[in-house]
Design an enzyme around this catalytic site. Structure first.
Site, short mmCIF file in Angstrom:
data_model
loop_
_atom_site.label_atom_id
_atom_site.label_comp_id
_atom_site.label_asym_id
_atom_site.label_seq_id
_atom_site.Cartn_x
_atom_site.Cartn_y
_atom_site.Cartn_z
N ALA A 63 -13.78 -12.67 41.01
CA ALA A 63 -13.30 -12.78 40.18
C ALA A 63 -13.75 -11.64 38.55
CB ALA A 63 -12.09 -13.67 39.86
N GLY A 108 -15.70 -15.59 44.71
CA GLY A 108 -13.72 -15.15 44.98
C GLY A 108 -14.35 -14.44 46.34
N GLU A 131 -18.77 -20.93 40.11
CA GLU A 131 -17.64 -21.49 38.59
C GLU A 131 -17.88 -22.23 37.98
OE1 GLU A 131 -15.54 -19.15 43.30
OE2 GLU A 131 -17.65 -20.61 42.16
#
Length: 257
Positions: A63, A108, A131
């Site tokens: 992302a 992602g 993340e």
């Protein structure tokens, strides 16, 4: 649109085309991905999909951090849900999807690959769920799909450390099916897609659905659905053609009927 689609001989090659950002996903890119896979879902000319990234560096680098950095909790939830809709659309496609991972598949990007049915990697591929180093957990399915794919212990290590997994390790742990030199990756993915596309699209879609029931732990439902779909396939044009071709020692021509 930052997603390109090329169709040929029953195969659609989908290229995430935002190489200036290593094919990272902002909202526009996610919406383009969603529109692409919704269109493919109803395209009966497409029997198999190959998904890859533009450029030599990345499949998809995750992302877009620049977009996410200042989001509120409500905005973050909406962005996470949009990501879920996209990866669920990929996973739920009736046609098999082959990820041709040609470089970085981070966050992602890794989660998009995990939603595909088969993952092939170039020798330059690197996977990671980084993340936790950004102050967030994975948000597009890695905690569920990666855990079921490589096992809870290894998934915990990868998710909780965020460490990178190179292609050779990805093959060893079952994260990918095969590893190829970079210049052969798309050709090998296309070869595999052609093998799949040569079969009955109705039977392939049914088999994919049944394997997903097993993958999701719904064994009883999967077995009941399997025998029902098995019975329903008799009397279809594909079943008659497949079995007649076998008896007549010729290559079947499937229509999906």
């Amino acid at each position: 649109m930052a997603v390109d689609v090329e169709r040929q001989d029953g195969i659609a090659v989908v290229t995430m085309n935002r190489p200036e950002a290593m094919n990272a996903f902002n909202s526009d890119q996610l919406n383009a991905m969603l529109a692409t896979f919704r269109a493919l879902r109803v395209d009966r000319s497409v029997r198999c999909v190959v998904l890859t990234g533009a450029g030599e560096r990345a499949f998809a680098a995750g992302a877009d951090i620049k977009e996410m950095a200042e989001k509120s909790p409500a905005d973050g939830l909406a962005f996470g849900r949009l990501g879920h809709v996209v990866v669920n659309a990929i996973e739920g496609l009736p046609q098999p999807v082959i990820a041709a991972v040609n470089g970085f598949a981070f966050g992602g990007g890794s989660e998009v690959a995990l939603a595909c049915d088969i993952r092939l990697a170039s020798e330059k591929a690197v996977f990671a769920q980084p993340e936790v180093g950004l102050g967030i957990p994975p948000g597009w399915g890695a905690t569920q799909r990666l855990t079921r794919l490589v096992g809870p212990g290894l998934a915990a290590e990868l998710i909780l450390t965020g460490r990178r997994v190179k292609a050779d390790e990805a093959l060893r742990i079952g994260l990918v099916n095969a590893v190829y030199p970079a210049d052969r990756l798309l050709g090998e993915a296309a070869n595999l897609a052609r093998q799949i596309a040569a079969n009955s699209p109705r039977a392939v879609a049914g088999a994919k659905r049944l394997m997903q029931l097993a993958f999701n732990g719904q064994i009883v439902a999967g077995l009941e659905t399997e025998v029902r779909l098995f019975g329903e396939s008799f009397g279809t044009a594909d079943q008659r053609e497949g079995m007649r071709a076998f008896v007549e020692k010729r290559t079947p021509v499937f229509t999906g009927e």
